[in-house]
Scaffold this motif. Structure first.
Motif, PDB file in Angstrom:
ATOM      1  N   MET A   1       3.684  10.620   9.693  1.00 37.20           N
ATOM      2  CA  MET A   1       2.810   9.748   8.906  1.00 37.20           C
ATOM      3  C   MET A   1       1.912  10.649   8.069  1.00 37.20           C
ATOM      4  O   MET A   1       1.298  11.583   8.597  1.00 37.20           O
ATOM      5  CB  MET A   1       1.953   8.880   9.836  1.00 37.20           C
ATOM      6  N   TYR A   2       1.799  10.349   6.778  1.00 37.20           N
ATOM      7  CA  TYR A   2       0.992  11.149   5.865  1.00 37.20           C
ATOM      8  C   TYR A   2      -0.115  10.278   5.274  1.00 37.20           C
ATOM      9  O   TYR A   2       0.136   9.157   4.806  1.00 37.20           O
ATOM     10  CB  TYR A   2       1.853  11.710   4.731  1.00 37.20           C
TER      11      TYR A   2
ATOM     12  N   GLU B   1       3.561   3.535  -1.214  1.00 40.59           N
ATOM     13  CA  GLU B   1       4.742   3.418  -0.354  1.00 40.59           C
ATOM     14  C   GLU B   1       4.332   3.432   1.111  1.00 40.59           C
ATOM     15  O   GLU B   1       3.744   4.400   1.584  1.00 40.59           O
ATOM     16  CB  GLU B   1       5.720   4.567  -0.632  1.00 40.59           C
ATOM     17  N   LYS B   2       4.696   2.360   1.809  1.00 39.63           N
ATOM     18  CA  LYS B   2       4.441   2.332   3.255  1.00 39.63           C
ATOM     19  C   LYS B   2       5.475   3.192   3.973  1.00 39.63           C
ATOM     20  O   LYS B   2       5.178   3.873   4.945  1.00 39.63           O
ATOM     21  CB  LYS B   2       4.563   0.899   3.759  1.00 39.63           C
ATOM     22  N   LEU B   3       6.707   3.119   3.493  1.00 43.01           N
ATOM     23  CA  LEU B   3       7.821   3.832   4.110  1.00 43.01           C
ATOM     24  C   LEU B   3       8.574   4.608   3.038  1.00 43.01           C
ATOM     25  O   LEU B   3       8.760   4.121   1.918  1.00 43.01           O
ATOM     26  CB  LEU B   3       8.795   2.845   4.769  1.00 43.01           C
ATOM     27  N   LEU B   4       9.006   5.812   3.406  1.00 43.02           N
ATOM     28  CA  LEU B   4       9.794   6.622   2.484  1.00 43.02           C
ATOM     29  C   LEU B   4      10.878   7.326   3.288  1.00 43.02           C
ATOM     30  O   LEU B   4      10.574   7.992   4.287  1.00 43.02           O
ATOM     31  CB  LEU B   4       8.902   7.642   1.783  1.00 43.02           C
TER      32      LEU B   4
ATOM     33  N   THR C   1       1.674   6.748   4.526  1.00 40.57           N
ATOM     34  CA  THR C   1       3.107   6.643   4.232  1.00 40.57           C
ATOM     35  C   THR C   1       3.875   7.272   5.384  1.00 40.57           C
ATOM     36  O   THR C   1       3.599   8.421   5.763  1.00 40.57           O
ATOM     37  CB  THR C   1       3.473   7.368   2.927  1.00 40.57           C
ATOM     38  N   ILE C   2       4.823   6.523   5.934  1.00 41.27           N
ATOM     39  CA  ILE C   2       5.686   7.065   6.982  1.00 41.27           C
ATOM     40  C   ILE C   2       6.901   7.678   6.309  1.00 41.27           C
ATOM     41  O   ILE C   2       7.677   6.982   5.643  1.00 41.27           O
ATOM     42  CB  ILE C   2       6.128   5.969   7.972  1.00 41.27           C
ATOM     43  N   LEU C   3       7.029   8.985   6.461  1.00 37.88           N
ATOM     44  CA  LEU C   3       8.178   9.696   5.894  1.00 37.88           C
ATOM     45  C   LEU C   3       9.223   9.915   6.978  1.00 37.88           C
ATOM     46  O   LEU C   3       8.903  10.426   8.058  1.00 37.88           O
ATOM     47  CB  LEU C   3       7.737  11.045   5.326  1.00 37.88           C
ATOM     48  N   THR C   4      10.453   9.530   6.670  1.00 43.97           N
ATOM     49  CA  THR C   4      11.572   9.788   7.578  1.00 43.97           C
ATOM     50  C   THR C   4      12.589  10.640   6.844  1.00 43.97           C
ATOM     51  O   THR C   4      13.028  10.264   5.748  1.00 43.97           O
ATOM     52  CB  THR C   4      12.231   8.482   8.044  1.00 43.97           C
TER      53      THR C   4
END
Lengths: 116, 108
Positions: free
Chosen positions: B84-85, B8-11, B102-105
């Motif tokens: 970012m993780y 996942e690039k974005l979550l 993975t960028i977590l928002t």
């Protein structure tokens, strides 16, 4: 607390210039590393050093060289800068135990380098 | 060769919801796995490592050698977890191979 200091936060250079990025750590770590960080690609290892005057290629060494004359300082050199070397560059250090090293790395703030 | 995949690039999640950041690796030896985090305008820093089996900021990660996974989990996400993780595996001389991140928002 470990301190890894990179000499510049932002740098703008021209194509063909020789560029020096400097990194200093204050915890007497044996291992030092240079990465570049690009969106969608994560961090990729350029070069690393496990002792003074020792250097090893990482995954993407082409177009780069390094220098480690003193234990605390690790320099990254772009011999002839090109636009595809525009990136964020991160320096890191870790305690060394030779080939079995597995200690966490401590990172600097990064240098955002733009090549025009 | 070692490889780390973060699919996942974005979550995006809402505050209070559970969150899981996936990480799969391939490595021929005995891996040492890490999660690093980079908050906005801060340096990359260690979040946790599998060998210590600690819970940091409510996050845990279990190494599953059968599935070659090291997923990062938190039961109740907070807005300050937005970052970012990166998952990473260490090889010889302490070198790290990182996933793509993975960028977590976390939304309020």
């Amino acid at each position: 607390d470990v301190k890894v200091t990179q000499s510049s936060r932002y740098l703008v250079k021209r194509t063909g210039e020789k560029v020096f990025l400097e990194c200093v750590q204050d915890m007497d770590h044996e291992n030092m590393f240079w990465y570049r960080q690009d969106p969608g690609l994560g961090l990729r290892l350029i070069y690393f050093s496990y002792d003074v005057k020792m250097k090893e290629k990482g995954d993407i060494p082409e177009g780069y060289s390094v220098s480690r004359e003193k234990k605390e300082r690790f320099s990254l050199i772009l011999e002839s800068a090109s636009t595809n070397q525009t990136s964020m560059y991160l320096c890191a250090s870790s305690q060394g135990q030779g080939a079995r090293s597995n200690q966490p790395q401590h990172f600097g703030d990064g240098t955002r380098l733009s090549i025009l | 060769a070692q490889r780390v995949t973060q699919p996942e690039k974005l979550l995006s999640v809402f505050k209070g919801a559970p969150v899981e950041l996936k990480c799969n690796y391939s490595y021929s030896g005995s891996p040492e796995l890490f999660w690093y985090v980079q908050y906005s305008r801060q340096r990359l820093q260690l979040l946790l490592r599998h060998i210590s089996r600690e819970s940091i900021k409510g996050f845990t990660a279990d190494l599953n050698k059968g599935e070659t996974s090291f997923h990062l989990k938190k039961p109740f996400a907070q807005e300050e977890d937005s970052a970012m993780y990166y998952c990473a595996v260490t090889t010889s001389y302490g070198k790290l191979t990182f996933g793509q991140g993975t960028i977590l928002t976390v939304h309020p």
